[in-house]
Design a protein around this motif. Structure first.
Motif, PDB file in Angstrom:
ATOM      1  N   TYR A  16       0.819  -1.213   0.000  1.00  0.00           N
ATOM      2  CA  TYR A  16       0.000   0.000   0.000  1.00  0.00           C
ATOM      3  C   TYR A  16       0.855   1.267   0.000  1.00  0.00           C
ATOM      4  O   TYR A  16       0.396   2.333  -0.374  1.00  0.00           O
ATOM      5  N   PHE A  17       2.100   1.143   0.465  1.00  0.00           N
ATOM      6  CA  PHE A  17       2.915   2.340   0.676  1.00  0.00           C
ATOM      7  C   PHE A  17       3.825   2.662  -0.493  1.00  0.00           C
ATOM      8  O   PHE A  17       4.654   3.562  -0.406  1.00  0.00           O
ATOM      9  N   ALA A  18       3.650   1.935  -1.612  1.00  0.00           N
ATOM     10  CA  ALA A  18       4.462   2.203  -2.809  1.00  0.00           C
ATOM     11  C   ALA A  18       4.410   3.678  -3.232  1.00  0.00           C
ATOM     12  O   ALA A  18       5.438   4.237  -3.626  1.00  0.00           O
ATOM     13  N   PRO A  19       3.253   4.354  -3.170  1.00  0.00           N
ATOM     14  CA  PRO A  19       3.214   5.755  -3.624  1.00  0.00           C
ATOM     15  C   PRO A  19       4.100   6.705  -2.820  1.00  0.00           C
ATOM     16  O   PRO A  19       4.336   7.830  -3.256  1.00  0.00           O
ATOM     17  N   LEU A  91      -4.367   4.144  13.583  1.00  0.00           N
ATOM     18  CA  LEU A  91      -5.415   4.640  12.698  1.00  0.00           C
ATOM     19  C   LEU A  91      -6.698   3.879  12.959  1.00  0.00           C
ATOM     20  O   LEU A  91      -6.712   2.638  12.864  1.00  0.00           O
ATOM     21  N   THR A  92      -7.739   4.601  13.316  1.00  0.00           N
ATOM     22  CA  THR A  92      -9.021   3.968  13.601  1.00  0.00           C
ATOM     23  C   THR A  92     -10.146   4.982  13.396  1.00  0.00           C
ATOM     24  O   THR A  92      -9.975   6.161  13.736  1.00  0.00           O
ATOM     25  N   PRO A  93     -11.285   4.538  12.828  1.00  0.00           N
ATOM     26  CA  PRO A  93     -12.396   5.484  12.664  1.00  0.00           C
ATOM     27  C   PRO A  93     -12.902   6.009  14.004  1.00  0.00           C
ATOM     28  O   PRO A  93     -13.607   7.016  14.052  1.00  0.00           O
ATOM     29  N   ILE A 113       5.283   6.361  14.604  1.00  0.00           N
ATOM     30  CA  ILE A 113       4.999   4.957  14.270  1.00  0.00           C
ATOM     31  C   ILE A 113       3.525   4.890  13.879  1.00  0.00           C
ATOM     32  O   ILE A 113       2.666   5.326  14.655  1.00  0.00           O
ATOM     33  N   PHE A 114       3.230   4.372  12.700  1.00  0.00           N
ATOM     34  CA  PHE A 114       1.842   4.251  12.251  1.00  0.00           C
ATOM     35  C   PHE A 114       1.436   2.782  12.302  1.00  0.00           C
ATOM     36  O   PHE A 114       1.986   1.950  11.581  1.00  0.00           O
ATOM     37  N   THR A 155      -3.098   6.384   6.739  1.00  0.00           N
ATOM     38  CA  THR A 155      -1.682   6.670   7.007  1.00  0.00           C
ATOM     39  C   THR A 155      -1.095   7.516   5.886  1.00  0.00           C
ATOM     40  O   THR A 155      -0.391   8.501   6.137  1.00  0.00           O
ATOM     41  N   LEU A 156      -1.399   7.163   4.636  1.00  0.00           N
ATOM     42  CA  LEU A 156      -0.905   7.952   3.499  1.00  0.00           C
ATOM     43  C   LEU A 156      -1.400   9.391   3.583  1.00  0.00           C
ATOM     44  O   LEU A 156      -0.645  10.335   3.360  1.00  0.00           O
TER      45      LEU A 156
END
Ligand code: 6GU
Length: 237
Positions: A16-19, A91-93, A113-114, A155-156
């Motif tokens: 997911y973090f490629a970008p 990360l949480t709604p 730290i994520f 996270t992004l």
């Protein structure tokens, strides 16, 4: 040398973090302003099936992420860090809303730290435990009132909001100064135009071609106020 911010990202989907290699963030890393380390949570799962989740105590739909792989992953990140303080961002709604103020605060830290949860979230004892660890601050963050499949995209979003605020990241820091004037009372900017002066029968407002800077400033302020008021009417604020 500028003090760099280290980002450790923990997820079961590291791809997911490629970008993060692209654009502003990629450049910031190349220039040594940030260091980004990606960790696969599954490396910390040791059963035959390398499982990272289990059924919820008390019953109910979905799966809950197990505390052991999270504890192992976060401990490893903490042990390999030479920072003195660490922000553990979960990360949480259900978290505190990410705002420009929160982003600006995170941009002053040395180590972020994520922890990206999936499914119905992470066993509650993980945040409970790290709240008791000296030098660690736990922060649960949400990026808005909707539900995502997991914390990776959040996270992004958070990283992009934070990294552009780090000194030296933006080519032209004036754009940050202009933004800060409009926050938090008035988050909407005036409309922008560039060449050509006429496009598909639509003209750039005369005032912007006038060269009269006082008049331009006044027009832009009025435009921003009008946009902010209309947005307020739509959202009922
Ligand atoms: Cl941080 N995570 C998930 N799963 N959904 C969200 C969110 C985060 N923020 C808004 N919706």
């Amino acid at each position: 040398m500028m003090n760099k911010i280290t980002f450790d990202l923990i997820s079961i989907f590291p791809d997911y973090f490629a970008p993060l290699k692209l654009s502003l963030i990629g450049k910031a890393e190349e220039n040594g302003l940030v260091e980004i380390k990606i960790h696969d949570l599954r490396d910390q799962a040791h059963g035959v099936h390398k499982s990272v989740d289990d059924t919820p105590y008390g019953g109910g739909a979905g799966m809950v992420m197990s505390p052991e792989p999270w504890g192992a992953a976060i401990d490893q990140v903490l042990a390999s860090s030479d920072a003195t303080t660490h922000e553990l961002i979960v990360l949480t709604p259900a978290g505190e809303k990410l705002t420009q103020v929160v982003a600006a605060e995170l941009a002053t830290k040395e180590h972020l730290i994520f922890a990206c949860g999936r499914y119905e979230g992470i066993d509650h004892r993980v945040t409970e435990h790290y709240r008791t660890v000296p030098g660690v601050r736990v922060r649960e963050l949400s990026i808005g009132d909707y539900v995502l499949g997991g914390g990776e995209v959040a996270t992004l979003v958070t990283m992009e909001a934070v990294i552009r605020l780090i000194p030296g990241v933006l080519g032209n820091p004036d754009s940050l100064v202009e933004e800060s004037h409009s926050l938090p009372e008035n988050v909407v900017e005036y409309p922008n135009y560039t060449k050509p002066a006429s496009w598909r029968g639509l003209e750039v407002p005369e005032v912007l071609l006038s060269g009269n800077h006082a008049l331009i400033k006044k027009w832009r302020t009025e435009q921003a106020q009008t946009r902010t008021r209309k947005l307020g009417e739509q959202t009922g604020e």
